[in-house]
Every structure is written in C-alpha cells, then in structure tokens.
Design a protein around this motif. Structure first.
Motif, short mmCIF file in Angstrom:
data_model
loop_
_atom_site.label_atom_id
_atom_site.label_comp_id
_atom_site.label_asym_id
_atom_site.label_seq_id
_atom_site.Cartn_x
_atom_site.Cartn_y
_atom_site.Cartn_z
N PHE A 113 24.29 58.06 28.26
CA PHE A 113 23.80 57.71 26.46
C PHE A 113 24.21 57.32 25.72
O PHE A 113 23.72 56.92 24.65
N MET A 114 25.45 58.25 26.12
CA MET A 114 26.06 58.05 24.44
C MET A 114 26.77 56.96 24.04
O MET A 114 26.89 55.84 23.29
N ALA A 115 27.05 55.93 25.55
CA ALA A 115 27.90 54.55 25.34
C ALA A 115 26.90 53.26 26.06
O ALA A 115 27.51 52.70 25.66
N PHE A 116 25.63 53.69 26.34
CA PHE A 116 24.70 52.48 26.90
C PHE A 116 22.96 53.38 26.29
O PHE A 116 22.63 54.44 26.20
N ASP A 117 22.12 52.06 25.18
CA ASP A 117 20.99 52.39 25.06
C ASP A 117 20.00 52.10 26.23
O ASP A 117 19.26 52.29 26.31
N VAL A 118 20.21 51.78 26.87
CA VAL A 118 19.58 51.46 28.65
C VAL A 118 20.30 51.26 29.55
O VAL A 118 21.66 50.77 29.46
N VAL A 168 12.99 61.04 31.39
CA VAL A 168 13.44 59.91 30.76
C VAL A 168 12.16 58.78 30.77
O VAL A 168 11.70 58.94 32.33
N PRO A 169 12.44 57.97 29.93
CA PRO A 169 11.29 56.77 30.23
C PRO A 169 11.80 55.78 31.10
O PRO A 169 13.23 55.65 30.67
N THR A 170 10.95 55.63 32.09
CA THR A 170 11.58 54.80 32.95
C THR A 170 10.42 53.35 33.92
O THR A 170 9.41 54.01 33.46
N VAL A 171 10.41 52.51 33.28
CA VAL A 171 9.78 50.83 33.06
C VAL A 171 10.08 50.36 35.28
O VAL A 171 11.70 50.54 35.30
N SER A 172 9.50 50.39 35.62
CA SER A 172 9.74 49.66 37.23
C SER A 172 9.34 47.80 36.73
O SER A 172 8.12 47.81 36.49
N LEU A 173 10.39 47.19 37.56
CA LEU A 173 10.05 45.73 37.12
C LEU A 173 10.01 44.14 38.06
O LEU A 173 10.98 45.00 38.87
N PRO A 174 9.12 43.63 38.75
CA PRO A 174 9.21 43.68 39.73
C PRO A 174 10.51 42.18 40.08
O PRO A 174 10.94 41.43 38.70
N THR A 175 11.15 41.72 40.55
CA THR A 175 12.32 40.52 40.11
C THR A 175 11.45 39.26 41.14
O THR A 175 10.51 39.38 41.93
N VAL A 182 10.20 43.16 45.90
CA VAL A 182 11.46 44.32 45.45
C VAL A 182 12.00 44.84 44.13
O VAL A 182 11.36 43.64 42.94
N GLY A 183 11.71 45.40 43.16
CA GLY A 183 11.78 45.90 41.70
C GLY A 183 13.03 47.01 41.41
O GLY A 183 14.07 47.29 41.92
N VAL A 184 13.43 46.83 40.11
CA VAL A 184 14.59 47.28 39.98
C VAL A 184 13.56 48.26 38.30
O VAL A 184 12.14 48.05 38.14
N GLN A 185 14.73 48.93 37.82
CA GLN A 185 14.17 50.20 37.00
C GLN A 185 15.20 49.88 35.79
O GLN A 185 16.30 49.57 35.65
N LEU A 186 13.90 49.68 34.54
CA LEU A 186 14.73 49.89 32.96
C LEU A 186 15.01 51.26 32.91
O LEU A 186 13.31 52.51 32.76
N ILE A 187 15.69 52.27 32.53
CA ILE A 187 15.67 54.16 32.10
C ILE A 187 16.27 53.91 30.40
O ILE A 187 17.22 53.42 30.31
N GLY A 188 15.60 54.25 30.05
CA GLY A 188 15.32 54.42 28.55
C GLY A 188 15.79 55.88 27.90
O GLY A 188 15.72 56.90 28.84
N ARG A 189 16.57 55.64 26.82
CA ARG A 189 16.76 58.17 26.72
C ARG A 189 15.30 58.00 26.04
O ARG A 189 14.58 57.76 26.40
#
Length: 391
Positions: free
Chosen positions: A306-311, A354-361, A366-373
C-alpha cells in the motif's frame, strides 16, 4: 405502486420473521429503509440460533442493530447463515440456504440469507458479518454489493454478536447497490460519502495465475480495463496465499467460542462444522502462535504494497457459484477444494483487517473486490460509488 416483497422463502433464507418489523425511529437518516439481520446478532425478543441445532452462548443486545433502528431503519427479521458462520456455501442445520435465482446452486456464505434477502428485494440492505469472506462471497455469487469495514471500525460494532473469531470478525452490510451502503455508512458515521474520481488512482491488480476460472479472470480484467478508461493506473501486484495464518487462528478461536457445546459427544452441529471445531480445539498454543507470527509478517507485506498503491483490485470468488454439495472446483491450475479456492482470495483482507467492498461485474454471479488502506473506508466507498454512478 410497487408490489410487496415475496416472503414465501423457497430459498430458506429467513431464520425468523416477526408478525411486524421492528420499526425504526421516525425522521432518522435511514427512515424508509428496511434491513435483515444475520442470525448472529442479539435482538431482544427474537431468537438466536446461528443456524445450528447446537446450543450457542448468550450474546446480549447488538449495539449495531440498536443503532440502525435509532437511525430510522426498520428490521424485518433474521436471516440464515452457514452454520455458526464457519463456511462459505450456506450449509446449516435448517435445510440450508440456496441461491436466489438458481435452486441447484449455493448462494455463498456465511451471510447466505443476507445476500438472498437483498437480491430478491425483500429488504433494502442486510446486516452480515465477514470473518474470511462471509459478506463478499455471497455478495459476488448473488450479484449484489457488500462492504467489510476496517477491523474495529467504531461505527460497525460486533458487540452483541456471536463471534466466530474475534481476531478476524467484522460486521457490515450488503445491498443491491453501493449507493445504499454508502447511505448507511454516512448515517452511522455522520460523514457524507463523496464520489471519488479514478484519475491518477494507483490500482494494484491481484489476479494470481491459475487461481480462478476463465469467466472470473475475464471479468476481473474487464473491470481493470474499465478503471483504466476512467483514468486509473493499473499494475499487477503479487501477494501470497495466507491460509496458513488464517485457518489456525479462526479455528482455534471458534473452538473457544463453542467450547461448552464441544464437551458433548453430539452437540448438534453438522458433521463438517463439528470436525472443524474439534480440529481447532486440538491445535496447540505453539501452532496458534506461529499463525499469529505469520499474520504479522503478512501485515508488513501488505503495508508495503500500500505504499505503492492506493487500492487493490482482486476477484471476490474463483468461479461462478458451484452446485449444492459440490466440494471441489476447477480453476486454471486444476481441481481444488472449494474452501481453499474461495478463501485464499478473500481471507487475507479479513485476517489483516483492511476495508474491502465487493462489486458485481458484467459476468453473471461474478464479483470483484476493491481493497483499501486500513482506516480509509470512506475513500474506498467513494471510489466505488463513482464507479457505480458511471456504470
């Protein structure tokens, strides 16, 4: 005028429904919204079974359910889960929950009934829990959105909820869209969630080779390409499988939660649940400490990422929903036990809080995760909200 929700319940999603909902306070920011409660949360006057025939400890009143009622939302009833939340399919001691749109398939778990109740528009949002993917997996397989807050988030209290693993447990919501989830988040925190533009956002794509089937891989890559079109910078990232830390911690703590029931020869758990709990009880103190040491190493690793990426962007599930009773799935690297194939994608982010959301595609179920700091929940939800509004 819209038709009333269908509560015939062929999916066996509902554990308890009172004659009348618990009405939320008038005039609150969530007034007009209804929600279901996963049957791990204590609600005065409502039974708590954790979807098991075994005895479970008393938990008291859920702080979170009480708060949602005070904010104006009305509680419709309690939903079934994978027995005591120890699983990812929906299997339980009450006939088990099935997928909302395909009776031959599993809905995901452990927040199975929660996902079904929102997918079928029976409630506006559902209160679930997530210890290793228990919000994100059913959200993905049922085509809805889910949010696992940062561990210890002050507004998503687990007090008054039956634990599975106090190290990894989170409380959070599922809904048909992220806009509803952000409305709930804003009401709880008192801070509005603003859409966050994707221009210049550094996204780490975690798509381990061979861990998914082609449908999930293609859906995840398409999602990544969409983020790039919105201005994000997407770069592959590597993380290891973390089940060697996750499983001993969760099983050992679950065995402590259910220690009294485990003193009985046949406490009433389903065979897999009983076996897993006894496995957890047999772990030595040294084995559990080694798992916590590995968890510390993984936390350092993720902090460095997470030093190199925002999400981060990752698949939420390895395949579309499997058939009921299916114990293995086929992914790129071959045939794997279902539990391992699923949890190695989702468990790291519960293990590390860490906080995570699951969103439909665009791909069905089938869903994906977005993971934050850690602690950047509102920013993560704002990014998800901007994606949803532009879709």
């Amino acid at each position: 005028m819209s038709s009333p929700p269908d509560f015939s319940d062929p999916q066996r999603a509902w554990a308890y429904r009172p004659a009348e909902p618990l009405a939320g306070a008038a005039g609150g920011p969530l007034s007009g919204l209804t929600f279901s409660v996963k049957d791990l949360f204590g609600v005065p006057g409502w039974p708590l079974t954790a979807s098991t025939r075994a005895p479970v400890p008393e938990v008291g009143e859920s702080v979170l359910v009480r708060r949602l009622l005070e904010l104006g939302a009305s509680a419709v009833g309690k939903t079934h889960l994978h027995e005591v939340a120890l699983g990812i399919t929906g299997l339980n001691g009450y006939g088990s929950t099935t997928h909302p749109f395909d009776a031959q398939r599993v809905p995901g778990g452990s927040s199975s009934g929660a996902a079904v109740s929102v997918a079928l528009e029976q409630v506006d949002f559902a209160l679930g829990t997530d210890t290793g993917g228990s919000i994100r997996v059913p959200a993905a397989w049922c085509g809805v959105a889910g949010y696992k807050p940062t561990k210890g988030h002050p507004d998503w209290s687990t007090q008054g909820a039956l634990p599975l693993s106090w190290t990894c447990d989170h409380a959070g919501p599922l809904a048909r869209n992220l806009a509803t989830i952000t409305r709930v988040q804003a009401a709880l925190t008192g801070r509005p969630i603003q859409p966050q533009g994707w221009t210049g956002v550094r996204v780490g794509l975690w798509l381990p080779e061979g861990w998914t089937d082609d449908a999930v891989r293609d859906a995840t890559l398409a999602f990544a390409a969409d983020l790039e079109r919105r201005g994000a910078e997407v770069t592959p990232v590597h993380l290891p499988e973390m089940l060697d830390a996750y499983s001993p911690i969760v099983l050992s703590e679950a065995a402590q939660v259910h220690a009294e029931a485990l003193q009985q020869a046949d406490p009433g758990f389903q065979p897999f649940t009983l076996s897993a709990l006894r496995q957890g009880a047999a772990l030595t103190e040294a084995e559990v400490q080694q798992a916590f040491d590995r968890r510390t190493d993984y936390a350092w690793l993720l902090n460095g990422v997470f030093m190199a990426f925002d999400v981060l962007l990752a698949p939420a599930v390895p395949t579309p929903p499997p058939l009921i009773g299916q114990d293995e799935v086929t992914v790129g690297e071959g045939v794997l036990p279902l539990r391992r194939a699923v949890l190695r994608l989702t468990a790291p982010f519960s293990l590390l809080g860490v906080p995570t959301v699951s969103l439909p595609t665009a791909a069905p179920s089938v869903g994906v995760q977005l993971i934050g700091r850690h602690g950047e929940d509102d920013r993560l939800l704002g990014l998800g909200l901007a994606w949803e509004q532009g879709t």
